[in-house]
Design an enzyme around this catalytic site. Structure first.
Site, PDB file in Angstrom:
ATOM      1  N   TRP A 162      -8.591 -18.839 -79.573  1.00 18.26           N
ATOM      2  CA  TRP A 162      -8.964 -20.261 -79.475  1.00 18.26           C
ATOM      3  C   TRP A 162      -7.993 -21.048 -80.355  1.00 18.26           C
ATOM      4  O   TRP A 162      -7.714 -20.643 -81.489  1.00 18.26           O
ATOM      5  CB  TRP A 162     -10.419 -20.440 -79.967  1.00 18.26           C
ATOM      6  CG  TRP A 162     -10.903 -21.847 -79.979  1.00 18.26           C
ATOM      7  CD1 TRP A 162     -10.796 -22.757 -78.975  1.00 18.26           C
ATOM      8  CD2 TRP A 162     -11.579 -22.510 -81.058  1.00 18.26           C
ATOM      9  NE1 TRP A 162     -11.383 -23.946 -79.352  1.00 18.26           N
ATOM     10  CE2 TRP A 162     -11.864 -23.829 -80.623  1.00 18.26           C
ATOM     11  CE3 TRP A 162     -11.974 -22.126 -82.346  1.00 18.26           C
ATOM     12  CZ2 TRP A 162     -12.522 -24.757 -81.426  1.00 18.26           C
ATOM     13  CZ3 TRP A 162     -12.634 -23.039 -83.138  1.00 18.26           C
ATOM     14  CH2 TRP A 162     -12.905 -24.328 -82.681  1.00 18.26           C
ATOM     15  N   ASP A 169     -17.057 -14.772 -83.676  1.00 15.13           N
ATOM     16  CA  ASP A 169     -17.250 -16.116 -83.140  1.00 15.13           C
ATOM     17  C   ASP A 169     -18.012 -15.958 -81.823  1.00 15.13           C
ATOM     18  O   ASP A 169     -17.519 -15.336 -80.896  1.00 15.13           O
ATOM     19  CB  ASP A 169     -15.867 -16.750 -82.911  1.00 15.13           C
ATOM     20  CG  ASP A 169     -15.963 -18.196 -82.469  1.00 15.13           C
ATOM     21  OD1 ASP A 169     -17.045 -18.629 -82.035  1.00 15.13           O
ATOM     22  OD2 ASP A 169     -14.935 -18.901 -82.548  1.00 15.13           O
ATOM     23  N   LYS A 225     -22.506 -25.435 -75.825  1.00 14.95           N
ATOM     24  CA  LYS A 225     -22.382 -25.176 -74.388  1.00 14.95           C
ATOM     25  C   LYS A 225     -23.696 -24.703 -73.790  1.00 14.95           C
ATOM     26  O   LYS A 225     -24.088 -25.131 -72.714  1.00 14.95           O
ATOM     27  CB  LYS A 225     -21.292 -24.132 -74.140  1.00 14.95           C
ATOM     28  CG  LYS A 225     -20.016 -24.653 -74.747  1.00 14.95           C
ATOM     29  CD  LYS A 225     -19.031 -23.899 -75.342  1.00 14.95           C
ATOM     30  CE  LYS A 225     -18.323 -24.478 -76.509  1.00 14.95           C
ATOM     31  NZ  LYS A 225     -17.093 -25.166 -76.249  1.00 14.95           N
TER      32      LYS A 225
END
Ligand code: LMR
Length: 400
Positions: free
Chosen positions: A133, A214, A249
């Protein structure tokens, strides 16, 4: 008079949110944003989940003043976050070895975690996957760490380079910080199998590395439970670790900054001390977290019916993304793409690492108003029956 700010250089544009800014200023009506990791529904709208809407209505009806939250956030929110992550019957929870604080999204959890690690292993190397990311490197560098890349993506096979990763972790200094994507790897969508996770855990244990997992997409891969399998296996193996969770999300509450940082200790006696340090870091950063989003989520966590409704809504999002992957592969073929694109089907979560070059991505942006990250990462969750054909035709054209 010279200005204090005269020598301030221009910072580079953020590769993800900066592209969003560019998309927002594009005046072409047919523009499509496949850049940022946001889920859109069939109609191309960001959904407001019914479970969320229901609670918001209830909260509005019982509107109350907003006092400060505790520094570590809403207790029932943190408890719910732990249970989602570790399982309600987790031994780690029973043993008081999990410390969780509410954080400003997954990014906030990573930052507090990075700052915390800087106080206990200040000279550790941080290793992130290649690619990772976009914000991982910058975030850990800003926290004062040296950041290196471990091999992850094999461009030849469009798959996972397990031997490369293991070999790299083995030669890193002991007690390095290893940033891992617990599921739905961002940006590639390629996850280790459970067998491969076991091998990764073996090296991490042998080298006393510090995993920082993560987990921003739990529920978007195989489901809420299977997506947490790697985290749970690491905790069962008594590996001390940090985990950043994001609910942006999964609850479609992006702007509410709903995340959590969990630290797994090896002994319950360490837990209150760790918590005291995390609170210190939060207090000196932003004092205490915001109320609204976390209140909504904690209400859902604590109501069996709403919890089920949310799980169903999440499953619908997951299934729609899978259907879009299938459609994309079919449509690319229809538009004459000769190369095998089946790798798109085996990737997990919101993203597909398409293999498009930066030049092809630029061409799509300039000629078709289709926005994809420079790395070729496509947000499959932004595809829908209305834009699919246009997108597939344009990609097929630049691939020719
Ligand atoms: C992404 O990867 O697009 C998302 O996680 C949004 C972000 O903050 O970068």
């Amino acid at each position: 008079m010279t200005s204090l700010f005269q020598s301030v250089p221009q910072a580079p544009r953020d590769p993800i949110l900066g592209l969003n800014e560019q998309f927002n200023t594009d005046s072409r009506d047919h523009k499509v944003n496949l850049g940022v990791g946001v889920y859109y529904d069939e109609q191309g709208r960001m959904p407001l989940l019914n479970s969320v809407k229901h609670v918001e209505q209830r909260l509005a009806d019982q509107a109350s003043a907003r006092g400060y939250l505790p520094i570590d956030g809403i207790v029932s929110y943190n408890k719910g976050a732990q249970q989602l992550l570790l399982g309600a019957d987790s031994a780690v929870l029973a043993q008081d070895r999990a410390v969780t604080i509410q954080s400003l999204g997954g990014t906030g959890a990573l930052k507090i975690g990075a700052d915390f690690l800087k106080t206990i292993v200040p000279n550790a190397t941080v290793a992130i996957s290649n690619p990772s990311w976009e914000n991982h490197r910058a975030l850990f560098e800003k926290a004062g760490f040296e950041v290196v890349d471990y091999p992850y993506y094999d461009a030849q096979t469009k798959g996972f380079d397990l031997p490369g990763m293991l070999q790299f972790l083995e030669q890193l200094p002991n007690q390095s910080i290893i940033v891992l994507h617990a599921c739905c790897h961002n940006p590639t969508g390629i996850d280790p199998t459970f067998e491969q996770w076991l091998q990764i855990a073996d090296v991490i244990t042998a080298k006393q590395h510090i995993p920082f997992m993560d987990i921003a997409y739990q529920g978007f891969g195989a489901g809420l439970e299977p997506d947490a399998a790697a985290v749970r296996m690491f905790t069962e193996r008594q590996i001390p670790m940090l985990i950043s969770s994001s609910f942006s999300k999964s609850f479609a509450l992006y702007g509410e900054r709903v995340g959590a940082l969990t630290v797994i200790t090896t002994d319950s006696e360490q837990s209150p001390k760790v918590l005291s340090q995390l609170k210190r870091l939060a207090r000196t950063n932003y004092s205490n977290p915001p109320t609204h989003g976390a209140k909504i989520i904690s209400c859902i966590f604590n109501d069996a019916e709403l919890l089920q409704q949310w799980k169903d809504e999440l499953a619908q999002m997951r299934q729609r993304i899978k259907a879009m992957r299938e459609q994309l592969v079919i449509k690319l073929k229809e538009h004459g793409v000769a190369q095998n694109m089946d790798f798109v089907l085996t990737q997990n979560g919101m993203f597909s690492y398409s293999g498009l070059t930066q030049a092809q991505v630029q061409q799509l942006r300039d000629e078709d108003a289709i926005y994809i990250l420079d790395t070729g990462r496509i947000c499959v969750a932004a595809l829908n029956p209305h834009n699919m054909d246009t997108v597939a035709a344009a990609i097929a054209r630049v691939l020719r």
